[in-house]
Design a protein around this motif. Structure first.
Motif, PDB file in Angstrom:
ATOM      1  N   MET A 139      59.277  20.188  66.694  1.00 39.55           N
ATOM      2  CA  MET A 139      59.403  19.295  65.550  1.00 39.55           C
ATOM      3  C   MET A 139      58.907  17.916  65.962  1.00 39.55           C
ATOM      4  N   PRO A 140      58.033  17.320  65.173  1.00 46.71           N
ATOM      5  CA  PRO A 140      57.519  15.984  65.505  1.00 46.71           C
ATOM      6  C   PRO A 140      58.645  14.947  65.572  1.00 46.71           C
ATOM      7  N   LEU A 141      58.495  13.982  66.470  1.00 45.31           N
ATOM      8  CA  LEU A 141      59.538  12.979  66.692  1.00 45.31           C
ATOM      9  C   LEU A 141      59.817  12.116  65.467  1.00 45.31           C
ATOM     10  N   PHE A 142      58.802  11.883  64.633  1.00 45.64           N
ATOM     11  CA  PHE A 142      59.009  10.993  63.495  1.00 45.64           C
ATOM     12  C   PHE A 142      59.920  11.601  62.427  1.00 45.64           C
ATOM     13  N   ILE A 143      60.121  12.909  62.435  1.00 44.37           N
ATOM     14  CA  ILE A 143      60.994  13.561  61.457  1.00 44.37           C
ATOM     15  C   ILE A 143      62.418  13.013  61.574  1.00 44.37           C
ATOM     16  N   GLY A 144      62.864  12.782  62.783  1.00 46.37           N
ATOM     17  CA  GLY A 144      64.207  12.230  62.992  1.00 46.37           C
ATOM     18  C   GLY A 144      64.369  10.863  62.355  1.00 46.37           C
ATOM     19  N   ASP A 145      63.351  10.018  62.457  1.00 44.30           N
ATOM     20  CA  ASP A 145      63.407   8.679  61.852  1.00 44.30           C
ATOM     21  C   ASP A 145      63.425   8.770  60.326  1.00 44.30           C
ATOM     22  N   ILE A 146      62.648   9.697  59.783  1.00 46.18           N
ATOM     23  CA  ILE A 146      62.628   9.887  58.329  1.00 46.18           C
ATOM     24  C   ILE A 146      63.994  10.379  57.855  1.00 46.18           C
ATOM     25  N   LEU A 147      64.570  11.352  58.558  1.00 44.84           N
ATOM     26  CA  LEU A 147      65.883  11.879  58.180  1.00 44.84           C
ATOM     27  C   LEU A 147      66.976  10.828  58.333  1.00 44.84           C
ATOM     28  N   TRP A 148      66.862   9.982  59.364  1.00 41.93           N
ATOM     29  CA  TRP A 148      67.847   8.921  59.565  1.00 41.93           C
ATOM     30  C   TRP A 148      67.825   7.954  58.371  1.00 41.93           C
ATOM     31  N   ALA A 149      66.632   7.564  57.926  1.00 42.05           N
ATOM     32  CA  ALA A 149      66.521   6.661  56.781  1.00 42.05           C
ATOM     33  C   ALA A 149      67.007   7.335  55.499  1.00 42.05           C
ATOM     34  N   LEU A 150      66.744   8.619  55.360  1.00 45.01           N
ATOM     35  CA  LEU A 150      67.230   9.373  54.205  1.00 45.01           C
ATOM     36  C   LEU A 150      68.756   9.382  54.192  1.00 45.01           C
ATOM     37  N   MET A 151      69.359   9.579  55.351  1.00 49.05           N
ATOM     38  CA  MET A 151      70.818   9.540  55.466  1.00 49.05           C
ATOM     39  C   MET A 151      71.356   8.161  55.088  1.00 49.05           C
ATOM     40  N   VAL A 152      70.703   7.107  55.585  1.00 50.43           N
ATOM     41  CA  VAL A 152      71.129   5.742  55.261  1.00 50.43           C
ATOM     42  C   VAL A 152      71.057   5.512  53.754  1.00 50.43           C
ATOM     43  N   TYR A 153      69.982   5.992  53.118  1.00 51.83           N
ATOM     44  CA  TYR A 153      69.835   5.836  51.672  1.00 51.83           C
ATOM     45  C   TYR A 153      71.023   6.472  50.944  1.00 51.83           C
ATOM     46  N   PHE A 154      71.364   7.708  51.297  1.00 52.31           N
ATOM     47  CA  PHE A 154      72.444   8.387  50.583  1.00 52.31           C
ATOM     48  C   PHE A 154      73.820   7.832  50.926  1.00 52.31           C
ATOM     49  N   ILE A 155      73.998   7.301  52.121  1.00 50.80           N
ATOM     50  CA  ILE A 155      75.255   6.609  52.436  1.00 50.80           C
ATOM     51  C   ILE A 155      75.380   5.357  51.572  1.00 50.80           C
ATOM     52  N   MET A 156      74.294   4.598  51.463  1.00 47.22           N
ATOM     53  CA  MET A 156      74.306   3.400  50.603  1.00 47.22           C
ATOM     54  C   MET A 156      74.551   3.792  49.148  1.00 47.22           C
ATOM     55  N   ARG A 157      73.938   4.884  48.723  1.00 48.46           N
ATOM     56  CA  ARG A 157      74.099   5.353  47.335  1.00 48.46           C
ATOM     57  C   ARG A 157      75.545   5.725  47.080  1.00 48.46           C
ATOM     58  N   PHE A 158      76.194   6.345  48.067  1.00 47.28           N
ATOM     59  CA  PHE A 158      77.597   6.722  47.954  1.00 47.28           C
ATOM     60  C   PHE A 158      78.496   5.485  47.935  1.00 47.28           C
ATOM     61  N   LEU A 159      78.215   4.528  48.828  1.00 49.37           N
ATOM     62  CA  LEU A 159      79.055   3.339  48.926  1.00 49.37           C
ATOM     63  C   LEU A 159      78.904   2.409  47.719  1.00 49.37           C
ATOM     64  N   PHE A 160      77.717   2.350  47.166  1.00 51.18           N
ATOM     65  CA  PHE A 160      77.437   1.431  46.059  1.00 51.18           C
ATOM     66  C   PHE A 160      76.978   2.213  44.828  1.00 51.18           C
ATOM     67  N   VAL A 161      77.772   3.200  44.437  1.00 52.65           N
ATOM     68  CA  VAL A 161      77.386   4.130  43.373  1.00 52.65           C
ATOM     69  C   VAL A 161      77.117   3.436  42.040  1.00 52.65           C
ATOM     70  N   THR A 162      77.758   2.320  41.779  1.00 54.95           N
ATOM     71  CA  THR A 162      77.564   1.631  40.491  1.00 54.95           C
ATOM     72  C   THR A 162      76.402   0.646  40.505  1.00 54.95           C
ATOM     73  N   ARG A 163      75.834   0.411  41.663  1.00 55.07           N
ATOM     74  CA  ARG A 163      74.732  -0.540  41.771  1.00 55.07           C
ATOM     75  C   ARG A 163      73.418   0.121  41.379  1.00 55.07           C
ATOM     76  N   PRO A 164      72.446  -0.672  40.899  1.00 56.96           N
ATOM     77  CA  PRO A 164      71.141  -0.092  40.534  1.00 56.96           C
ATOM     78  C   PRO A 164      70.387   0.438  41.761  1.00 56.96           C
ATOM     79  N   VAL A 165      69.479   1.360  41.499  1.00 61.38           N
ATOM     80  CA  VAL A 165      68.707   1.983  42.577  1.00 61.38           C
ATOM     81  C   VAL A 165      67.917   0.934  43.357  1.00 61.38           C
ATOM     82  N   LYS A 166      67.416  -0.090  42.697  1.00 56.64           N
ATOM     83  CA  LYS A 166      66.675  -1.151  43.405  1.00 56.64           C
ATOM     84  C   LYS A 166      67.532  -1.790  44.486  1.00 56.64           C
ATOM     85  N   PHE A 167      68.808  -2.000  44.203  1.00 56.09           N
ATOM     86  CA  PHE A 167      69.726  -2.560  45.194  1.00 56.09           C
ATOM     87  C   PHE A 167      69.875  -1.601  46.375  1.00 56.09           C
TER      88      PHE A 167
END
Length: 103
Positions: free
Chosen positions: A1-29
């Motif tokens: 598996m290419p090394l950059f996949i881990g960085d992409i998945l890490w950012a994807l995880m951060v996005y969904f954690i932020m989405r969970f924590l700030f569920v009422t905030r707009p997507v731009k935020f």
């Protein structure tokens, strides 16, 4: 598996954690908060103090803080957050379509 996949998945995880924590905030935020967090962690790798380098040599430090700054990681984080937006939008559209059918 290419090394950059881990960085992409890490950012994807951060996005969904932020989405969970700030569920009422707009997507731009969520996008801005996720990218600032990811980029902030990456730029923090330019800081080379003994105490933070010692922390980076632990499993937790490697996984959360990383070990070395790479410009290409910023692109991977952007792609990961972009995938998060795409998945989020697809799930929202699917849930909205289902709820309007049953209404």
């Amino acid at each position: 598996m290419p090394l950059f996949i881990g960085d992409i998945l890490w950012a994807l995880m951060v996005y969904f954690i932020m989405r969970f924590l700030f569920v009422t905030r707009p997507v731009k935020f969520i996008v801005l908060a996720s990218l600032l967090f990811c980029y902030g962690i990456e730029f923090s790798q330019l800081y080379k103090s003994p105490w933070i380098n010692d922390l980076r040599h632990t499993l937790f430090g490697r996984l959360v803080l990383g070990e070395g700054f790479l410009w290409s990681d910023l692109l991977c984080y952007t792609v990961g957050v972009g995938i998060g937006i795409w998945v989020d939008k697809g799930l929202s559209n699917r849930l909205f379509a289902r709820s309007s059918v049953h209404a």
